[in-house]
Design a protein around this motif. Structure first.
Motif, PDB file in Angstrom:
ATOM      1  N   HIS A   1      -9.926  -7.956   1.822  1.00  0.00           N
ATOM      2  CA  HIS A   1     -10.971  -7.499   0.908  1.00  0.00           C
ATOM      3  C   HIS A   1     -12.157  -8.444   0.908  1.00  0.00           C
ATOM      4  O   HIS A   1     -13.283  -8.018   0.997  1.00  0.00           O
TER       5      HIS A   1
ATOM      6  N   SER B   1       4.908  -8.831  -5.065  1.00  0.00           N
ATOM      7  CA  SER B   1       4.513  -7.570  -4.467  1.00  0.00           C
ATOM      8  C   SER B   1       3.498  -6.846  -5.347  1.00  0.00           C
ATOM      9  O   SER B   1       3.155  -7.317  -6.432  1.00  0.00           O
ATOM     10  N   MET B   2       3.027  -5.726  -4.849  1.00  0.00           N
ATOM     11  CA  MET B   2       2.003  -4.956  -5.548  1.00  0.00           C
ATOM     12  C   MET B   2       2.305  -3.475  -5.430  1.00  0.00           C
ATOM     13  O   MET B   2       2.962  -3.040  -4.485  1.00  0.00           O
ATOM     14  N   PHE B   3       1.758  -2.733  -6.348  1.00  0.00           N
ATOM     15  CA  PHE B   3       1.618  -1.293  -6.162  1.00  0.00           C
ATOM     16  C   PHE B   3       0.157  -1.093  -5.785  1.00  0.00           C
ATOM     17  O   PHE B   3      -0.736  -1.617  -6.446  1.00  0.00           O
ATOM     18  N   ILE B   4      -0.093  -0.367  -4.709  1.00  0.00           N
ATOM     19  CA  ILE B   4      -1.465  -0.228  -4.216  1.00  0.00           C
ATOM     20  C   ILE B   4      -1.818   1.246  -4.060  1.00  0.00           C
ATOM     21  O   ILE B   4      -0.973   2.042  -3.649  1.00  0.00           O
TER      22      ILE B   4
ATOM     23  N   ILE C   1      -9.798   0.826  -3.437  1.00  0.00           N
ATOM     24  CA  ILE C   1      -8.416   0.365  -3.475  1.00  0.00           C
ATOM     25  C   ILE C   1      -8.115  -0.160  -4.879  1.00  0.00           C
ATOM     26  O   ILE C   1      -8.901  -0.927  -5.434  1.00  0.00           O
TER      27      ILE C   1
ATOM     28  N   MET D   1      -5.061  -1.988  -7.228  1.00  0.00           N
ATOM     29  CA  MET D   1      -3.770  -2.687  -7.128  1.00  0.00           C
ATOM     30  C   MET D   1      -3.306  -3.192  -8.478  1.00  0.00           C
ATOM     31  O   MET D   1      -4.124  -3.493  -9.338  1.00  0.00           O
ATOM     32  N   ARG D   2      -1.996  -3.293  -8.626  1.00  0.00           N
ATOM     33  CA  ARG D   2      -1.434  -3.999  -9.775  1.00  0.00           C
ATOM     34  C   ARG D   2      -0.177  -4.721  -9.306  1.00  0.00           C
ATOM     35  O   ARG D   2       0.433  -4.321  -8.311  1.00  0.00           O
TER      36      ARG D   2
ATOM     37  N   THR E   1      -0.546   5.825  -1.423  1.00  0.00           N
ATOM     38  CA  THR E   1      -0.068   4.707  -2.236  1.00  0.00           C
ATOM     39  C   THR E   1       0.883   3.842  -1.419  1.00  0.00           C
ATOM     40  O   THR E   1       1.465   4.301  -0.443  1.00  0.00           O
TER      41      THR E   1
ATOM     42  N   THR F   1       4.024   0.768  -2.061  1.00  0.00           N
ATOM     43  CA  THR F   1       4.905   0.162  -3.064  1.00  0.00           C
ATOM     44  C   THR F   1       5.554  -1.077  -2.435  1.00  0.00           C
ATOM     45  O   THR F   1       5.392  -1.333  -1.243  1.00  0.00           O
TER      46      THR F   1
ATOM     47  N   VAL G   1       3.316  -9.479  -0.563  1.00  0.00           N
ATOM     48  CA  VAL G   1       2.109  -9.119   0.189  1.00  0.00           C
ATOM     49  C   VAL G   1       1.531 -10.293   0.962  1.00  0.00           C
ATOM     50  O   VAL G   1       0.712 -10.091   1.849  1.00  0.00           O
TER      51      VAL G   1
END
Ligand code: FAD
Lengths: 85, 502
Positions: free
Chosen positions: B59, B304-307, B371, B373-374, B426, B428, B443
């Motif tokens: 990014h 990790s992330m949810f994207i 994008i 993310m959380r 998405t 995961t 990630v």
């Protein structure tokens, strides 16, 4: 708390297993580099293995830098008095 | 037909592998680069949905200013002329928003502007803010990657460990306002270690890059990959894709060859840039001692992330996304906790790196992409795990519900700044595990935290060296430097350092 003798036994056990060494060779006088053939790369693996086995933090111990022999390792782990398992 | 022999084989074509391969090729070695995916680039690859190209793992970055390390390295390798970096400063900033108080704070990609903005918002904390930022700069003056006059070897020997304190500890002793604490902790999201476990030295090394000036790149991470491939092809480097390395052959403690796609290639040097935990299974039993194998297998993954990859419905309403990343944060240092079930949690990141493609004047489709993310825990996804790329029923529904909850929060939080978003794809923790190899969907590779020892480049096997984000530092900058250090272990650390700098 576990007995010092038991700690010594466990140190020998974990080092013998993790470094594939003959436990008989792991006498207090044995030097890690010359007698046991370990090197600086092994030293980190040794710290990790001992930390895991005894649930102690060695990385920040000043005395870790002066460890030369098995006896030094025994003394270090005993001084940190790990809780019994 | 792949070659039978090379001087060096690099396993993995992420930025670390590309960097090591390019440095070794430049030193005159015949290099073969082997990648298991269909396309090279690792986390830097772009993928397309509905005609929109999306970045996965890039990014923004620091280090691209004049005489800054990443640019110096890319100039040395000849990739820089093929890259268009877009400075996001002086106006560019992360926008941190707190939902309960409604406060928004701009974290500029500039020490001076950042300090001024923070002091304006938190005047009572002025002293702590100055000290905190000065501390980061002080640490980075001892880091050769930021102070190019320093030699590399002494730094790598004591790599960012001496007298280390946790990031949370340093923040909490410097400032008391929980919102300010969150802002100072936020860059931890760029390396995936919770601030209570992150060492302040590592935090400084990553954050300094951004606080000194951040950059996007036209064409995103893919443009970097393409620039490297062009240079590698010029050096005659063979690039083999769609070909997982299955085995690394070792004899009498010395590396012999690599077996990939049933084909053997002999080499004196083999460089492995994948996840360290997968290395032992690539070698025969007995190659490494149990101590090293256990150490690699036990390494804790980054968070990790949810994207969510989506389309901006009215992209021109959100031109500011070109130079601004939107963050929502909870107050305090615990900014990386995964949300409780059914909620989106308070930490969110909205970014649109593709909007930087517009700066070259073209109306690039990437400019419509966004994008979100959380943080995500492994556990919330693990219930759907049936092994590599296999999911239990309900996974799709869970993903859709999670995406909806996330977008509702984004609208609530950033409705004034970000146009409406249509979801397109998405990811995961399971996606990240399968695509990037981290055992818990991390990630950023292995955690370089205060309690574990990430592996270094050298191994006990002669000729087998590691690289990648898990070995030195994460991110585009960190992984590039990992590639540099690994090539240095082979060519000579100070030699390569001198060559790159002159
Ligand atoms: C969602 C996300 C956002 C990010 N955002 C940013 C950002 O804004 N800025 C930033 O600087 N960084 C960011 N990063 C981090 C950055 O992308 C990574 O740190 C960096 O790209 C890692 O490079 P690498 O070469 O170490 O690993 P990778 O890119 O993972 O490359 C490793 C390669 O090795 C290959 N491989 C592994 N095993 C084998 C095998 N056995 N045979 C053949 N090939 C193999 C893999 O397929 C892969 O291509 C982000 C990452 C993610 C996931």
């Amino acid at each position: 708390m576990i007995h010092d003798e038991e700690i010594r036994r466990q140190v020998i056990e974990v080092i013998a297993e993790e470094f594939e060494l003959d436990p008989v060779a792991l006498t207090p006088e044995a030097t890690l580099y010359d007698d046991l053939g370990l090197d600086s790369l092994d030293a980190v693996d040794m710290v990790v293995a001992l930390e895991k086995k005894f649930g102690v933090k060695l990385a920040n111990e000043e005395s870790i830098r002066s460890v030369r022999t098995m006896a030094d390792i025994f003394a270090l782990i005993i001084s940190l008095k790990p809780a019994g398992q | 037909m792949p070659p039978h022999q090379a001087d060096a084989i690099v396993i993995g074509s992420g930025i670390s592998g590309l960097t090591t391969a390019a440095l070794l090729a430049k030193s005159g070695r015949q290099v073969v680069l082997i990648e298991k995916n269909k396309k090279p680039g690792g986390a830097l690859r772009r993928f397309k949905r509905a005609g929109i190209p999306f970045d996965i793992g890039f990014h923004y970055t620091g280090g691209l200013g004049n005489k800054e390390i990443l640019r110096v390295l890319w100039e040395y390798l000849g990739v820089w002329p093929n890259i268009t970096a877009v400075p996001l400063h002086p106006g560019g900033h992360d926008l941190f928003r707190f939902r309960k108080s409604g406060r928004s704070v701009r974290a500029y990609y500039s020490y001076d502007l950042l300090q001024e903005e923070l002091i304006t918002n938190f005047p009572r904390e002025a002293g702590g803010i100055r000290d905190f930022l000065a501390n980061i700069r002080r640490i980075c003056r001892t880091v050769p990657f930021y102070n190019l006059d320093l030699p590399l070897t002494p730094f790598l020997r004591d790599y960012l460990t001496a007298g280390n304190r946790s990031l949370a500890d340093v923040i909490q002793t410097s400032v008391k306002d929980p919102e300010l604490q969150a802002i100072l902790a936020a860059p931890a999201l760029l390396y995936g270690i919770p601030p209570r476990n992150a060492g302040f030295a590592l935090h400084s090394a990553v954050t300094h890059g951004y606080y000194s000036g951040a950059y996007g790149i036209v064409g995103g991470g893919q443009a970097i990959v393409d620039a490297f491939i062009t240079v590698l092809q010029r050096t005659g480097t063979e690039i083999i894709t769609n070909c997982p390395v299955e085995h690394i052959t070792v004899k009498d403690g010395t590396v012999q060859s690599v077996i990939a796609g049933g084909h053997e290639i002999k080499a004196e040097q083999v460089i492995y840039t994948g996840q360290p935990n997968a290395l032992p299974d690539l070698t025969a039993k007995g190659t490494f001692r149990p101590a090293y194998i256990h150490r690699l297998k036990d390494l804790e993954d980054t968070k990790s992330m949810f994207i969510l990859f989506g389309k901006l419905d009215c992209p021109d309403d959100g031109p500011r996304l070109a130079t601004t990343n939107l963050y929502s944060l909870p107050p305090g240092v615990d900014i990386m906790d995964a949300p409780s079930p059914g909620t989106a949690g308070e930490t969110l990141l909205v970014t649109a790196p593709g909007r930087r493609d517009v700066s070259d004047g073209s109306d690039a489709p990437a400019a419509n992409g966004v994008i979100v993310m959380r943080p995500a825990s492994w556990e919330e996804a693990a219930t759907y795990d049936l092994g590599h790329k296999k999911r239990r029923t309900g996974y799709q529904t869970w993903k859709e519900e999670t995406a909806t909850t996330l977008l509702t929060e984004v609208e609530k939080c950033f409705g004034d700044l970000c146009p409406k978003i249509t979801p397109l794809a998405t990811g995961t923790p399971l996606t990240f595990r399968d695509e990037l190899g981290g055992p818990q969907g991390g990630v950023y590779g292995t955690q370089h935290n205060m309690t574990q020892f990430a592996p270094r480049a050298r191994t006990k096997v002669e000729g087998l060296t590691l690289s990648g984000q898990s070995t030195l530092m994460t991110g585009l900058l960190g992984s590039s430097l990992a590639g540099l250090v690994t090539a240095g272990e082979i060519i000579g650390l100070e030699t390569i350092w001198d060559q790159v700098l002159t």
